[in-house]
Design a protein around this motif. Structure first.
Motif, PDB file in Angstrom:
ATOM      1  N   SER A  69      -0.881  -0.482   6.365  1.00 17.24           N
ATOM      2  CA  SER A  69      -2.166   0.220   6.328  1.00 17.24           C
ATOM      3  C   SER A  69      -2.183   1.465   7.221  1.00 17.24           C
ATOM      4  O   SER A  69      -2.951   2.389   6.984  1.00 17.24           O
ATOM      5  CB  SER A  69      -3.291  -0.729   6.732  1.00 17.24           C
ATOM      6  OG  SER A  69      -2.968  -1.381   7.931  1.00 17.24           O
ATOM      7  N   TRP A  70      -1.347   1.509   8.250  1.00 19.81           N
ATOM      8  CA  TRP A  70      -1.286   2.700   9.112  1.00 19.81           C
ATOM      9  C   TRP A  70      -0.163   3.592   8.587  1.00 19.81           C
ATOM     10  O   TRP A  70       0.962   3.526   9.063  1.00 19.81           O
ATOM     11  CB  TRP A  70      -1.051   2.299  10.568  1.00 19.81           C
ATOM     12  CG  TRP A  70      -2.265   1.675  11.200  1.00 19.81           C
ATOM     13  CD1 TRP A  70      -2.853   0.494  10.834  1.00 19.81           C
ATOM     14  CD2 TRP A  70      -3.066   2.207  12.266  1.00 19.81           C
ATOM     15  NE1 TRP A  70      -3.954   0.249  11.620  1.00 19.81           N
ATOM     16  CE2 TRP A  70      -4.108   1.286  12.513  1.00 19.81           C
ATOM     17  CE3 TRP A  70      -2.991   3.359  13.058  1.00 19.81           C
ATOM     18  CZ2 TRP A  70      -5.075   1.489  13.508  1.00 19.81           C
ATOM     19  CZ3 TRP A  70      -3.944   3.555  14.048  1.00 19.81           C
ATOM     20  CH2 TRP A  70      -4.982   2.640  14.263  1.00 19.81           C
ATOM     21  N   THR A  71      -0.492   4.444   7.618  1.00 21.45           N
ATOM     22  CA  THR A  71       0.575   5.225   6.982  1.00 21.45           C
ATOM     23  C   THR A  71       0.880   6.526   7.723  1.00 21.45           C
ATOM     24  O   THR A  71       2.014   6.989   7.723  1.00 21.45           O
ATOM     25  CB  THR A  71       0.214   5.543   5.525  1.00 21.45           C
ATOM     26  OG1 THR A  71      -1.126   6.031   5.479  1.00 21.45           O
ATOM     27  CG2 THR A  71       0.316   4.298   4.666  1.00 21.45           C
TER      28      THR A  71
ATOM     29  N   HIS B 249       0.832  -1.209   0.000  1.00 17.68           N
ATOM     30  CA  HIS B 249       0.000   0.000   0.000  1.00 17.68           C
ATOM     31  C   HIS B 249       0.868   1.262   0.000  1.00 17.68           C
ATOM     32  O   HIS B 249       0.576   2.248  -0.696  1.00 17.68           O
ATOM     33  CB  HIS B 249      -0.949  -0.010   1.210  1.00 17.68           C
ATOM     34  CG  HIS B 249      -1.743   1.239   1.335  1.00 17.68           C
ATOM     35  ND1 HIS B 249      -2.607   1.672   0.351  1.00 17.68           N
ATOM     36  CD2 HIS B 249      -1.792   2.200   2.307  1.00 17.68           C
ATOM     37  CE1 HIS B 249      -3.158   2.819   0.721  1.00 17.68           C
ATOM     38  NE2 HIS B 249      -2.675   3.156   1.898  1.00 17.68           N
ATOM     39  N   ARG B 250       1.942   1.240   0.780  1.00 19.00           N
ATOM     40  CA  ARG B 250       2.841   2.401   0.794  1.00 19.00           C
ATOM     41  C   ARG B 250       3.453   2.613  -0.599  1.00 19.00           C
ATOM     42  O   ARG B 250       3.594   3.748  -1.065  1.00 19.00           O
ATOM     43  CB  ARG B 250       3.916   2.235   1.864  1.00 19.00           C
ATOM     44  CG  ARG B 250       3.329   2.386   3.268  1.00 19.00           C
ATOM     45  CD  ARG B 250       4.395   2.363   4.361  1.00 19.00           C
ATOM     46  NE  ARG B 250       3.804   2.710   5.655  1.00 19.00           N
ATOM     47  CZ  ARG B 250       4.416   3.378   6.625  1.00 19.00           C
ATOM     48  NH1 ARG B 250       5.659   3.767   6.474  1.00 19.00           N
ATOM     49  NH2 ARG B 250       3.805   3.650   7.756  1.00 19.00           N
TER      50      ARG B 250
ATOM     51  N   SER C 217      -3.940   7.977   7.264  1.00 21.94           N
ATOM     52  CA  SER C 217      -4.778   6.772   7.236  1.00 21.94           C
ATOM     53  C   SER C 217      -5.698   6.698   8.449  1.00 21.94           C
ATOM     54  O   SER C 217      -6.763   6.107   8.382  1.00 21.94           O
ATOM     55  CB  SER C 217      -3.899   5.521   7.198  1.00 21.94           C
ATOM     56  OG  SER C 217      -3.045   5.508   8.320  1.00 21.94           O
ATOM     57  N   HIS C 218      -5.274   7.296   9.574  1.00 24.05           N
ATOM     58  CA  HIS C 218      -6.054   7.150  10.804  1.00 24.05           C
ATOM     59  C   HIS C 218      -6.093   8.440  11.596  1.00 24.05           C
ATOM     60  O   HIS C 218      -5.079   9.136  11.699  1.00 24.05           O
ATOM     61  CB  HIS C 218      -5.486   6.029  11.683  1.00 24.05           C
ATOM     62  CG  HIS C 218      -5.633   4.675  11.072  1.00 24.05           C
ATOM     63  ND1 HIS C 218      -4.784   4.217  10.093  1.00 24.05           N
ATOM     64  CD2 HIS C 218      -6.552   3.706  11.268  1.00 24.05           C
ATOM     65  CE1 HIS C 218      -5.171   3.014   9.712  1.00 24.05           C
ATOM     66  NE2 HIS C 218      -6.232   2.670  10.398  1.00 24.05           N
TER      67      HIS C 218
END
Ligand SMILES: NC(=O)c1ccc[n+]([C@@H]2O[C@H](COP(=O)([O-])OP(=O)(O)OC[C@H]3O[C@@H](n4cnc5c(N)ncnc54)[C@H](O)[C@@H]3O)[C@@H](O)[C@H]2O)c1
Ligand SMILES: [Zn+2]
Ligand SMILES: [Zn+2]
Length: 391
Positions: free
Chosen positions: A381-383, A222-223, A360-361
């Motif tokens: 997923s936690w970018t 994803h990154r 992302s969050h």
């Protein structure tokens, strides 16, 4: 107030502490509206930066509203400001030549010994970043004291929301300075190691500075996808031989400039990295510099090496010969944030830079520990995590 405190390796907790007060006439107190977790915070979280004490308040990427000012602050109550992570007096030799992150006056004398012994000179002050850099309380809190408030904070217009401007505090100028340090020319091919927030802003900056081709390297799909969306080509270091791929993508010459946006906790199972990780674990030094080493070997002779990634101490098996024999240039440093604020704010207003794509969050400050754990363990997923005090 509520504030996130460091308690030990991978142990952070939100606690109730006294509100900060004005100590010096140039101080201001900011009510924090948004604050972010940085890759640099992970080095503290993992216990690989020395001189942290249980109870220290973390956080160096923050913005908010001015609620109190000292007699010599140039800010006024009610203004919205973004605060640079580097604390700089504005008047010393280094500040005057815009080398703000080398300020001589922001790290109190009694805190200077360790960095002076390690590095030959004391470090400047940084918010929430250990007693080597002054032991200042950070901004992952409801309120924070900002010294030299007449020099650092930039007032932001109301039509820009927090998430558009928050990253002026660190990662945007850091990505920009990383690209500037790579001295990008229009026909250049530039490779960036690390597609975290710093790497992604370095990619965006390199493209804005006119690089012909930017190649981003990481192992998180994803990154890597975020880097592609910015216009980069990508290499996954788990599935490709990075040096071979870069030679192929640069016409058999090697890339013109390389940017290490990974720093002292490189991932990967190269032998040197496994050894460095073991040494880091038992506290006998060794920054894990395998991404930097790979970058030095991949850049073409006469090329430029830019190193925004943070390193703390010593590293083993550094390819000094390659640096010399290939005639490379190496530029690095904590970012001189104040130098870039006005121009970058202008570019955000013009819409030339996208600053919020990587978030992302969003979590209330009370859930900061979850944010740290996932930003470390679920990096794909936690970018980027933005914390909201009072939320
Ligand atoms: N110079 C400064 O002033 C400054 C400011 C902010 C951050 N930093 C530093 O920049 C670095 C990156 O920060 P971030 O917030 O983007 O962190 P991050 O941890 O979110 O991102 C690092 C990325 O590097 C990737 N990576 C790890 N090993 C790799 C390897 N061998 N090859 C390629 N990629 C690899 C990881 O998968 C991750 O995506 C950190 O060291 C941080 O401390 C420096
Ligand atoms: Zn940071
Ligand atoms: Zn100074």
């Amino acid at each position: 107030m509520r504030a996130l405190t460091w308690q030990g390796t991978q142990d952070v907790r939100v606690e109730t502490l006294d509100d900060p007060e004005i100590v010096n006439p140039r101080d201001a107190i900011i009510r924090v509206t948004s604050t972010a977790i940085c890759g640099s915070d992970l080095h503290l979280y993992d216990g690989v930066i020395p001189a942290m004490k249980p109870g220290d308040v973390l956080g160096h990427e923050f913005m908010g509203e001015v609620v109190e000012t000292g007699a010599d602050s140039t800010l006024t109550k009610g203004q919205r400001v973004v605060v640079p992570f580097t604390i700089s007096c504005g008047g010393c030799f280094h500040c005057r030549i815009t080398q703000y992150s080398a300020c001589e006056n922001s790290n109190p004398v009694e805190k200077q010994d360790m960095s002076e012994t390690l590095y030959g000179h004391p470090m400047a002050g940084i918010f929430g970043y250990s007693h080597m850099t002054g032991g200042y309380a950070g901004g992952q809190a409801e309120y924070v004291r900002v010294p030299f408030s007449d020099v650092g904070p930039i007032v932001v217009p109301d039509h820009l929301d927090d998430e558009q401007v928050l990253f002026l505090s660190d990662i945007l100028p850091t990505g920009w300075m990383a690209a500037e340090n790579a001295e990008i020319q229009p026909d250049d091919t530039v490779a960036v190691w690390g597609c975290g927030p710093v790497g992604l802003f370095a990619v965006q900056s390199a493209i804005l500075m006119g690089a012909a081709k930017v190649i981003a390297i990481d192992h998180y799909p994803h990154r890597l996808e975020l880097a592609r969306q910015l216009g980069a080509e990508t290499i996954n270091f788990r599935t490709s031989d990075v040096r071979e791929a870069l030679m192929e993508m640069s016409g058999g010459i090697g890339v013109d400039a390389v940017i290490d946006a990974v720093g002292m906790e490189a991932h990967g199972f190269t032998i040197d990295n496994i050894l460095d990780a073991a040494k880091q674990k038992i506290g006998i030094g060794a920054d894990r510099a395998s991404a930097l080493k790979q970058a030095i070997l991949a850049v073409r002779p006469g090329g430029r090496v830019s190193m925004p990634g943070v390193y703390g101490g010593m590293t083993d098996k550094f390819p000094l010969g390659a640096l010399m024999e290939k005639g490379l240039q190496l530029r690095t440093g904590q970012t001189h944030v104040q130098r870039y604020l006005k121009d970058l704010l202008g570019m955000i207003e013009e819409g030339a830079i996208n600053t919020s794509f990587l978030i992302s969050h969003r979590l209330p400050l009370e859930e900061a520990a979850t944010g740290y754990r996932n930003f470390k363990d679920q990096q794909d997923s936690w970018t980027k995590v933005v914390l909201k005090p009072g939320g």
